[in-house]
Design a protein around this motif. Structure first.
Motif, PDB file in Angstrom:
ATOM      1  N   GLU A 112      -5.039  -8.651  10.125  1.00  9.16           N
ATOM      2  CA  GLU A 112      -5.022  -7.519   8.880  1.00  9.16           C
ATOM      3  C   GLU A 112      -4.163  -7.041   8.408  1.00  9.16           C
ATOM      4  O   GLU A 112      -2.488  -7.210   8.556  1.00  9.16           O
ATOM      5  CB  GLU A 112      -4.870  -6.257  10.583  1.00  9.16           C
ATOM      6  CG  GLU A 112      -6.168  -6.659  11.509  1.00  9.16           C
ATOM      7  CD  GLU A 112      -6.292  -6.178  12.795  1.00  9.16           C
ATOM      8  OE1 GLU A 112      -7.413  -6.138  13.903  1.00  9.16           O
ATOM      9  OE2 GLU A 112      -4.870  -5.672  13.736  1.00  9.16           O
ATOM     10  N   PHE A 113      -4.317  -6.184   7.779  1.00  9.05           N
ATOM     11  CA  PHE A 113      -3.032  -4.779   6.982  1.00  9.05           C
ATOM     12  C   PHE A 113      -3.559  -3.411   7.596  1.00  9.05           C
ATOM     13  O   PHE A 113      -4.144  -2.672   8.164  1.00  9.05           O
ATOM     14  CB  PHE A 113      -3.634  -5.024   5.846  1.00  9.05           C
ATOM     15  CG  PHE A 113      -3.465  -6.322   5.253  1.00  9.05           C
ATOM     16  CD1 PHE A 113      -2.377  -7.379   4.813  1.00  9.05           C
ATOM     17  CD2 PHE A 113      -4.537  -6.903   3.827  1.00  9.05           C
ATOM     18  CE1 PHE A 113      -2.255  -8.620   4.657  1.00  9.05           C
ATOM     19  CE2 PHE A 113      -4.779  -8.651   3.551  1.00  9.05           C
ATOM     20  CZ  PHE A 113      -3.797  -8.639   3.511  1.00  9.05           C
TER      21      PHE A 113
ATOM     22  N   MET B 249       6.892  -0.192   1.679  1.00  7.02           N
ATOM     23  CA  MET B 249       7.289   1.121   2.245  1.00  7.02           C
ATOM     24  C   MET B 249       7.589   0.491   3.422  1.00  7.02           C
ATOM     25  O   MET B 249       8.410  -0.517   4.463  1.00  7.02           O
ATOM     26  CB  MET B 249       5.928   1.579   2.428  1.00  7.02           C
ATOM     27  CG  MET B 249       5.020   1.258   1.322  1.00  7.02           C
ATOM     28  SD  MET B 249       5.215   3.364   0.340  1.00  7.02           S
ATOM     29  CE  MET B 249       4.495   4.140   1.762  1.00  7.02           C
ATOM     30  N   LEU B 250       8.583   1.831   4.382  1.00  7.30           N
ATOM     31  CA  LEU B 250       9.142   1.899   5.606  1.00  7.30           C
ATOM     32  C   LEU B 250       8.889   2.560   6.939  1.00  7.30           C
ATOM     33  O   LEU B 250       8.632   3.874   5.967  1.00  7.30           O
ATOM     34  CB  LEU B 250      10.794   2.413   5.497  1.00  7.30           C
ATOM     35  CG  LEU B 250      11.130   0.926   4.261  1.00  7.30           C
ATOM     36  CD1 LEU B 250      12.894   1.465   3.333  1.00  7.30           C
ATOM     37  CD2 LEU B 250      11.806  -0.553   4.250  1.00  7.30           C
TER      38      LEU B 250
ATOM     39  N   THR C 210      11.214  -0.834   9.454  1.00  3.06           N
ATOM     40  CA  THR C 210       9.924  -2.086   9.744  1.00  3.06           C
ATOM     41  C   THR C 210      10.121  -2.200   8.447  1.00  3.06           C
ATOM     42  O   THR C 210       9.771  -1.213   7.719  1.00  3.06           O
ATOM     43  CB  THR C 210       8.885  -2.347  10.257  1.00  3.06           C
ATOM     44  OG1 THR C 210       9.808  -1.849  11.796  1.00  3.06           O
ATOM     45  CG2 THR C 210       7.987  -3.144  10.327  1.00  3.06           C
ATOM     46  N   GLU C 211       9.404  -3.170   7.288  1.00  6.20           N
ATOM     47  CA  GLU C 211       9.742  -3.408   5.675  1.00  6.20           C
ATOM     48  C   GLU C 211       7.729  -3.672   6.127  1.00  6.20           C
ATOM     49  O   GLU C 211       7.995  -4.260   6.714  1.00  6.20           O
ATOM     50  CB  GLU C 211      10.492  -4.009   4.740  1.00  6.20           C
ATOM     51  CG  GLU C 211      11.563  -3.594   4.571  1.00  6.20           C
ATOM     52  CD  GLU C 211      11.933  -4.496   3.612  1.00  6.20           C
ATOM     53  OE1 GLU C 211      11.671  -5.421   3.103  1.00  6.20           O
ATOM     54  OE2 GLU C 211      12.980  -4.357   3.349  1.00  6.20           O
ATOM     55  N   LEU C 212       7.178  -2.402   5.287  1.00  5.11           N
ATOM     56  CA  LEU C 212       5.547  -3.322   4.879  1.00  5.11           C
ATOM     57  C   LEU C 212       5.743  -3.598   3.686  1.00  5.11           C
ATOM     58  O   LEU C 212       6.344  -2.757   2.405  1.00  5.11           O
ATOM     59  CB  LEU C 212       4.586  -2.154   4.975  1.00  5.11           C
ATOM     60  CG  LEU C 212       4.491  -1.601   6.424  1.00  5.11           C
ATOM     61  CD1 LEU C 212       6.270  -1.018   7.225  1.00  5.11           C
ATOM     62  CD2 LEU C 212       3.595  -0.084   6.187  1.00  5.11           C
TER      63      LEU C 212
ATOM     64  N   VAL D 275       2.250  -6.815   7.737  1.00  4.03           N
ATOM     65  CA  VAL D 275       3.562  -5.773   8.792  1.00  4.03           C
ATOM     66  C   VAL D 275       3.474  -6.881   9.249  1.00  4.03           C
ATOM     67  O   VAL D 275       2.937  -7.652  10.174  1.00  4.03           O
ATOM     68  CB  VAL D 275       2.758  -4.767   9.665  1.00  4.03           C
ATOM     69  CG1 VAL D 275       2.891  -3.129   8.864  1.00  4.03           C
ATOM     70  CG2 VAL D 275       1.958  -5.586  10.366  1.00  4.03           C
ATOM     71  N   PRO D 276       4.905  -7.076  10.001  1.00  2.71           N
ATOM     72  CA  PRO D 276       5.186  -8.395  11.195  1.00  2.71           C
ATOM     73  C   PRO D 276       3.871  -8.375  11.477  1.00  2.71           C
ATOM     74  O   PRO D 276       3.724  -7.302  12.675  1.00  2.71           O
ATOM     75  CB  PRO D 276       6.800  -8.166  11.302  1.00  2.71           C
ATOM     76  CG  PRO D 276       7.115  -6.979  10.724  1.00  2.71           C
ATOM     77  CD  PRO D 276       5.951  -6.509   9.872  1.00  2.71           C
TER      78      PRO D 276
END
Length: 114
Positions: free
Chosen positions: A97-98, A62-63, A69-71, A86-87
């Motif tokens: 964490e997510f 997902m962006l 940023t890519e998830l 995520v980064p």
């Protein structure tokens, strides 16, 4: 181990694996899992190039529509809810964490623990 015993063992392992996978698919995320809202995150995320939203289907990546940023999806449930990595530091998330999203709409739900 003789051939019949070896075959029985393989069958039992297969049955156990199917059972464990089906239990995992029945899990649903709990709204109590949300520990907070992320910092400076968009309210909706976009699909990666060439992908379309589908009801109850989680896709990766997902962006972030603002900065790209890519998830990356790490787990999902049959009801179209997914947890994405995520980064570290992005949106105020720690490495433990997510980010939870509605996969059918890209809507942000909140931050959850790994």
């Amino acid at each position: 181990m003789t051939k019949p015993e070896n075959m029985k063992t393989k069958i039992l392992i297969g049955i156990l694996a199917c059972f464990l996978m089906s239990c995992g698919a029945m899990m649903t995320p709990d709204s109590d899992d949300i520990i907070r809202q992320p910092e400076d995150a968009p309210t909706n995320f976009a699909m990666g190039d060439g992908m379309d939203f589908e009801e109850n289907v989680c896709k990766s990546p997902m962006l972030d529509p603002e900065d790209g940023t890519e998830l990356i999806m790490v787990r999902s449930w049959g009801n179209g809810i997914g947890d994405y990595e995520v980064p570290e530091g992005k949106y105020g998330l720690s490495k433990r964490e997510f980010l939870r999203l509605n996969c059918g709409t890209g809507e942000l739900i909140g931050v959850v623990k790994k």
